[in-house]
Design a protein around this motif. Structure first.
Motif, PDB file in Angstrom:
ATOM      1  N   ARG A   1       0.821  -1.219   0.000  1.00 49.28           N
ATOM      2  CA  ARG A   1       0.000   0.000   0.000  1.00 49.28           C
ATOM      3  C   ARG A   1       0.851   1.265   0.000  1.00 49.28           C
ATOM      4  N   GLN A   2       1.969   1.257   0.761  1.00 55.17           N
ATOM      5  CA  GLN A   2       2.800   2.460   0.754  1.00 55.17           C
ATOM      6  C   GLN A   2       3.425   2.651  -0.622  1.00 55.17           C
ATOM      7  N   GLY A   3       3.759   1.568  -1.322  1.00 59.73           N
ATOM      8  CA  GLY A   3       4.314   1.668  -2.668  1.00 59.73           C
ATOM      9  C   GLY A   3       3.296   2.241  -3.639  1.00 59.73           C
ATOM     10  N   TYR A   4       2.068   1.734  -3.537  1.00 64.87           N
ATOM     11  CA  TYR A   4       1.025   2.201  -4.456  1.00 64.87           C
ATOM     12  C   TYR A   4       0.720   3.672  -4.209  1.00 64.87           C
ATOM     13  N   GLU A   5       0.763   4.061  -2.953  1.00 60.76           N
ATOM     14  CA  GLU A   5       0.509   5.467  -2.620  1.00 60.76           C
ATOM     15  C   GLU A   5       1.568   6.382  -3.244  1.00 60.76           C
ATOM     16  N   ILE A   6       2.827   5.925  -3.216  1.00 61.75           N
ATOM     17  CA  ILE A   6       3.898   6.703  -3.864  1.00 61.75           C
ATOM     18  C   ILE A   6       3.606   6.836  -5.363  1.00 61.75           C
ATOM     19  N   MET A   7       3.215   5.730  -5.977  1.00 58.94           N
ATOM     20  CA  MET A   7       2.924   5.748  -7.420  1.00 58.94           C
ATOM     21  C   MET A   7       1.764   6.687  -7.733  1.00 58.94           C
ATOM     22  N   LEU A   8       0.752   6.626  -6.879  1.00 56.27           N
ATOM     23  CA  LEU A   8      -0.439   7.460  -7.102  1.00 56.27           C
ATOM     24  C   LEU A   8      -0.074   8.943  -7.024  1.00 56.27           C
ATOM     25  N   THR A   9       0.755   9.271  -6.045  1.00 53.77           N
ATOM     26  CA  THR A   9       1.173  10.669  -5.882  1.00 53.77           C
ATOM     27  C   THR A   9       1.952  11.134  -7.114  1.00 53.77           C
ATOM     28  N   LEU A  10       2.872  10.282  -7.583  1.00 59.18           N
ATOM     29  CA  LEU A  10       3.663  10.660  -8.767  1.00 59.18           C
ATOM     30  C   LEU A  10       2.782  10.752 -10.008  1.00 59.18           C
ATOM     31  N   ALA A  11       1.848   9.793 -10.133  1.00 66.83           N
ATOM     32  CA  ALA A  11       0.996   9.747 -11.323  1.00 66.83           C
ATOM     33  C   ALA A  11       0.076  10.966 -11.395  1.00 66.83           C
TER      34      ALA A  11
END
Lengths: 95, 330
Positions: free
Chosen positions: B178-188
């Protein structure tokens, strides 16, 4: 050069007040103080406990799985040790 | 997965010792009983598990390196605290797994020495570099996602200590994804540069992540016995397909493109991916990936530089023991 062995400890944690300490795993440490600190770091990173015991693994005596029958079978046949063995008439109510 | 080197043949070890005991053992496995450390087990079962669990442990430990690379450069205190906690978890997972491997009779020191000497393997995925912050997002989202896919069935593995370690690891691992996906979402959702960085990381990691599941089923020689012993419950290709099917919609939500132009959804709803470059996989396993030498060198350096700490702790414990003995004798 091979790395020398560090003693193994078993870790027990009391998760909440009123509960018994429960085995959670093992770890390596040179002495009891370091074993306690390592147990804190390794097994309670998310508030898993209120109290820790560490015991040298070599201090534990375990029953042999091959003796399972001899050790535990005698309890299997003694159904009169359970409350459900005894009949109490319904009129008497909960007992 | 984290134990890809198991996919090589080991036929010499598969001598059957005591046929009657082996049959009783298999009957216990078939009845879904758990095997515990002191129970009788075939030598090959013990050996396979020792290798699998220790390789898994090595992967957790080496897996700290690519992420540790970004702790000091995390873009905010929140991200830094989360990454630090995640890397600490990976260390914990390695230690749970070494403890599980030790119940089979190996010592942790012996297993660690095998890794440091290059004789024991760890997952191919950790031999790739983390070039940008987006790589930390992709590792959490995809590398941990793939690991979870593999670990869920391992929670029902026939060997009790391994299954219990996996349950504990699995509980902690879901935060990682989840923390990884959150990073991706923020960048995206960020600037064009940030979005490009996220896409670039996905492009570089996608194929290595698919390789994590190991060789395709038709060439994976180890699976038969592992399946029979219920160490392995799904084939490499089955797990890979599950992972791809779960990941495609997540990538679509991010607005990122999976770097496989040939990918298409079939009539059953599964996403069919193009063929994987297994030569690259073999090269990385053989020690020729982009970071193999760096990773081993970093582990050896940490081990060597920690030697004096182990020696001092041991010397102190000895001194205290002697003092206590002397006091008791008085």
């Amino acid at each position: 050069m091979a790395t020398p062995n560090t003693p193994l400890w078993e870790v027990f944690i009391r998760s909440r007040n009123g509960l018994a300490h429960k085995h959670v795993g093992s770890l390596h440490a040179s002495d009891a103080t370091m074993a306690l600190q390592a147990a804190r770091d390794l097994y309670t990173r998310r508030g898993e406990g209120l109290s820790i015991w560490v015991v040298p693994s070599s201090a534990i005596t375990a029953s042999d799985p091959a003796d399972k029958g001899m050790m535990f079978e005698p309890a299997e046949s003694k159904i009169y040790r359970h409350p459900t063995f005894y009949e109490v008439p319904d009129e008497v109510g909960h007992m | 997965m984290y134990t890809q080197a198991l996919n090589t043949s080991d036929a010499d070890d598969r001598h059957v010792e005591d046929a009657a005991r082996a049959a009783a053992f298999q009957a216990r496995i078939d009845a879904e009983e758990r095997i515990e450390p002191n129970d009788w087990m075939p030598a090959a079962y013990r050996k396979t598990l020792t290798r699998q669990i220790s390789q898994h442990a090595h992967s957790e430990i080496v897996g700290m390196l690519p992420e540790g690379n970004w702790i000091t450069r995390a873009p905010s205190l929140r991200r830094k605290a989360a990454l630090l906690a995640k890397v600490q978890d990976e260390c914990g997972h390695g230690l749970y797994l070494y403890a599980a491997a030790e119940t089979l009779g190996a010592s942790r020191e012996e297993l660690v020495d095998l890794m440091l000497s290059g004789k024991a393997k760890y997952s191919s995925i950790f031999n790739y570099p983390t070039l940008t912050w987006a790589d930390i997002g992709v590792i959490g989202w995809l590398v941990d996602g793939a690991a979870i896919m593999n670990q869920i069935p391992l929670c029902r593995c026939s060997y009790g200590p391994y299954a219990r370690a996996m349950i504990r690891v699995g509980k902690e691992e879901s935060f990682h994804q989840r923390q990884g996906y959150e990073i991706m979402l923020t960048l995206a959702r960020g600037s064009e540069e940030q979005k490009a960085m996220a896409q670039d990381a996905l492009n570089r990691w996608w194929w290595p992540v698919l390789m994590m599941f190991g060789p395709p089923d038709q060439v994976s020689q180890h699976s038969d016995t592992s399946t029979k012993w219920k160490i392995k419950r799904f084939s490499n290709d089955e797990l890979r397909q599950k992972f791809v099917d779960a990941t495609v919609p997540q990538a679509q939500y991010l607005g990122l493109t999976i770097p496989d132009p040939g990918m298409k959804q079939n009539a059953e709803g599964h996403w069919e991916y193009s063929s994987i470059d297994w030569d690259e996989f073999k090269q990385v396993l053989a020690g020729n990936g982009p970071c193999n030498r760096d990773r081993l060198a970093a582990r050896r350096k940490a081990h060597d530089e920690g030697a004096w700490v182990r020696e001092a702790a041991q010397a102190y414990a000895e001194k205290r023991k002697h003092r206590q003995l002397a006091q008791a004798a008085e």
